[in-house]
Each structure stands twice: as C-alpha cells, then as structure tokens.
Design an enzyme around this catalytic site. Structure first.
Site, PDB file in Angstrom:
ATOM      1  N   GLN A  23      -5.183  -1.505   9.473  1.00 10.96           N
ATOM      2  CA  GLN A  23      -5.040  -2.817   8.838  1.00 10.96           C
ATOM      3  C   GLN A  23      -5.681  -3.897   9.724  1.00 10.96           C
ATOM      4  OE1 GLN A  23      -3.564  -3.406   5.703  1.00 10.96           O
ATOM      5  NE2 GLN A  23      -4.393  -5.455   6.017  1.00 10.96           N
ATOM      6  N   LYS A  69       0.843  -1.194   0.000  1.00 14.81           N
ATOM      7  CA  LYS A  69       0.000   0.000   0.000  1.00 14.81           C
ATOM      8  C   LYS A  69       0.875   1.240   0.000  1.00 14.81           C
ATOM      9  CE  LYS A  69      -3.980  -2.172   2.099  1.00 14.81           C
ATOM     10  NZ  LYS A  69      -4.582  -2.680   3.315  1.00 14.81           N
ATOM     11  N   ASP A 101     -11.668   2.822   3.693  1.00 15.44           N
ATOM     12  CA  ASP A 101     -12.033   1.406   3.597  1.00 15.44           C
ATOM     13  C   ASP A 101     -13.543   1.249   3.380  1.00 15.44           C
ATOM     14  OD1 ASP A 101     -10.210  -0.606   3.528  1.00 15.44           O
ATOM     15  OD2 ASP A 101      -9.969  -0.803   5.691  1.00 15.44           O
TER      16      ASP A 101
END
Ligand code: NAD
Length: 299
Positions: free
Chosen positions: A98, A54, A121
């Site tokens: 995460q 990422k 997200d």
C-alpha cells in the site's frame, strides 16, 4: 440537456460478481484459491481504510486475503525481505504494497522487488513495458477501471480523439496506452502543456488525472464528449458542519455535466472500479502462475 452519469459503483458490483463466479470455477475445476497479500507500513488513516476495503472485497470474491503490517519506522530492508518472502510463497498469487510508504523507503525499489507475475498493481517496469508494447501483462488497476468504463459507455473507440490530462506512471500514462490499444488518437497533457483548454476542447474522450480540484471547467468540454474524472481531492466542507470534508474530482462536475454526453461522478465513478480490477488482476495472475487459460474460467 444533461449528460448521462456513468455509474462506477454499479459497474464495479457487476465486475466483482463476474470475478466471483470465475473464482468459483477456478476452485471447482482446479482446486486453486487465489491469494492476495497486502502489506501496509505504518498507520496512515486513509491507507487503513483502503486496506480494510480490499480485504473485505477480496474475501467476498472467494479469494484468500492476507494482510501484513509493518511499523512506521520499519527499515526498507525489512519490507523488501517481506516482499521476497511473499514472492516465494506459492499460496500468494498477488502482492500489493500500500502506497504511500514512509519517506525513508524507496517506492521504486519496492515496485521492482515484486515479481512481475505477482505485481497485481501493474507498476513493475516489466509490466509497464508489456503495456507500452501492446502485450499481455498486469495493467494498473485505476487506469484499467477507467478504460472499462469508457468501453462500457462508448463501445467502439476506434478513431476517437482521447485527451488524457496527467502523465503519471500510476494513472495518466497507462490510460493513454490502453486508449491507444483501442485505436484512439491519444494526446497526453501535463503541467507544462500549452493551450490546455483548447486541447481539452478537441477531446471526444476527456480523462482528467491531475489532482487539482475542478481544474477542468465547463467551457473546456466539447459538446457530447465523454468525461472521465479520475481525480480524488478532499476539501473542507464547512457547509456540512464543523470539521467536515467532501471529495471532489479534477473536473467541475456540475458545469461539465451540462455539456458532456456522459461523465463519471466523484465519488462513485472511477474509484469503485479500482479494487474490482485489483481482484481481476489477482485472478489473471493466479491463472498465469498455474498455466491455466483465463478464458477457461468463463469470465
Ligand atoms: P500525480 O501527482 O502523480 O500526477 C499528476 C499529473 O498531473 C502529472 O503528470 C502532472 O504533470 C499533471 N499536472 C499537474 N498540474 C497540472 C496542470 N495544471 N495542468 C495539467 N496537468 C497537470 O497524480 P496521480 O497519481 O496520477 O493521480 C491523479 C489524480 O487521480 C489524483 O487526484 C489522485 O488522487 C487520483 N487517483 C485516483 C485513484 C482512484 O480512483 N482509485 C487512484 C489513483 C489516483
């Protein structure tokens, strides 16, 4: 006859190129560089790889990448404070924690602490509500990537029967909402569904998001269907050498490709689209936070 392979890698590269160009436009027009903050708790090897990738792709897109690490035994309070700090930091436009986080932390509490406008997200209930209402908001990355591949492959989706196997908040439900928005007739299947095979056989678009290796068999696929395999399952692969592993999806790929008109492979299908959509969300979030019309960036 064999179906066409839907190349997620190529689609993701194209998408990232367009995002980079739009990011450059944002910088030159408004002097704003999008910032994406990723928080990692502990040192799970798979999460380490995701976070590293990422970071690399965020920088490649011309965005600022910020990484924060907390120890495995950090308290939930510590993590929530970090999230609050990032919520209040104007240089941070997107926040991603995460997952999975250690068991002593509540994933839901973390999701609900992130400001919906920075929730790249797309998991905050406010964003899930926007999606369910057909309104603009942050859309979860993997379902967004899957939907982009379906659109790219089929074009107009109106009236097609889409069957989504899996009803998680992360994948199944958002994909179903996105396909509904495209005027598909959507059936959602899950672990209690009866006649799963028959339902799958009626799908023009069959999406598998279950987490069971090769659950969907060749004779579950309607001839000419488009098959989207979101599953990622790591299996032992002694044939490749001692201790080796391989990734397989939720679909029996070698069987299904003979029946489907197009299909995503695993790896190389939906997977690569996830980070590209994360970057897209970061760019969209940056525009929303600065009252800039996304369409102005020439995306
Ligand atoms: P999950 O465990 O949260 O949900 C699985 C769903 O499958 C549930 O809704 C359950 O009802 C359903 N299910 C379980 N057994 C079933 C059965 N026998 N028949 C029909 N349905 C059944 O999983 P998830 O987070 O939605 O992830 C699904 C898969 O997608 C996993 O393999 C995961 O690794 C993969 N995934 C990939 C990406 C990516 O490509 N980047 C991202 C997220 C998840």
């Amino acid at each position: 006859m064999s179906g066409t392979i839907i190349d997620g890698k190529k689609n993701a590269i194209d998408l990232r190129r367009r995002i980079k160009s739009a990011t450059n436009n944002l910088k030159s027009k408004y002097g704003i560089t999008p910032g994406l903050a990723v928080v990692l708790v502990g040192n799970d090897p798979a999460s380490e790889i995701y976070v590293r990738n990422k970071g690399i792709q965020t920088k490649e897109a011309g965005m600022e990448s910020l990484e924060f690490r907390l120890a495995e035994d950090a308290s939930e309070d510590n993590l929530l404070k970090k999230v609050e700090e990032l919520n209040n930091d104007n240089s941070v436009n997107g926040i991603l924690v995460q997952f999975p986080v250690p068991k002593h932390m509540s994933q839901q509490k973390i999701i609900e602490t992130i400001l919906p406008l920075k929730d790249v997200d797309g998991l905050h209930p406010v964003n899930a509500g926007y999606l369910a209402s057909g309104l603009k908001g942050m859309v979860p990355c993997t379902p967004q990537g899957a939907a982009l591949l379906i659109k790219e492959t089929l074009g107009e989706l109106s009236g097609l029967h889409a069957v989504v196997v899996g009803r998680s908040n992360l994948v199944g439900k958002p994909i179903a909402q996105l396909l509904l928005k495209e005027n598909c007739t959507v059936t959602i299947c899950h672990s209690r569904t009866k006649d799963l095979k028959e339902t799958c056989l009626s799908a023009d678009i069959l999406v598998a998001a279950v987490g069971i290796p090769e659950l969907i068999k060749e004779d579950w696929v309607k001839p000419g269907a488009t098959v989207i395999d979101v599953g990622i399952n790591r299996l032992d692969a002694p044939e490749k050498g001692p201790g080796k592993t391989k990734l397989v999806g939720d679909v029996d790929y070698n069987g299904a490709i003979k029946i489907a008109s197009s299909i995503t492979p695993v790896p190389g299908g939906v997977g690569p689209m996830t980070i590209a959509c994360l970057l897209l969300n970061t760019l969209i979030a940056t525009c929303a936070q600065n009252n800039i019309e996304f369409s102005e960036l020439g995306f």
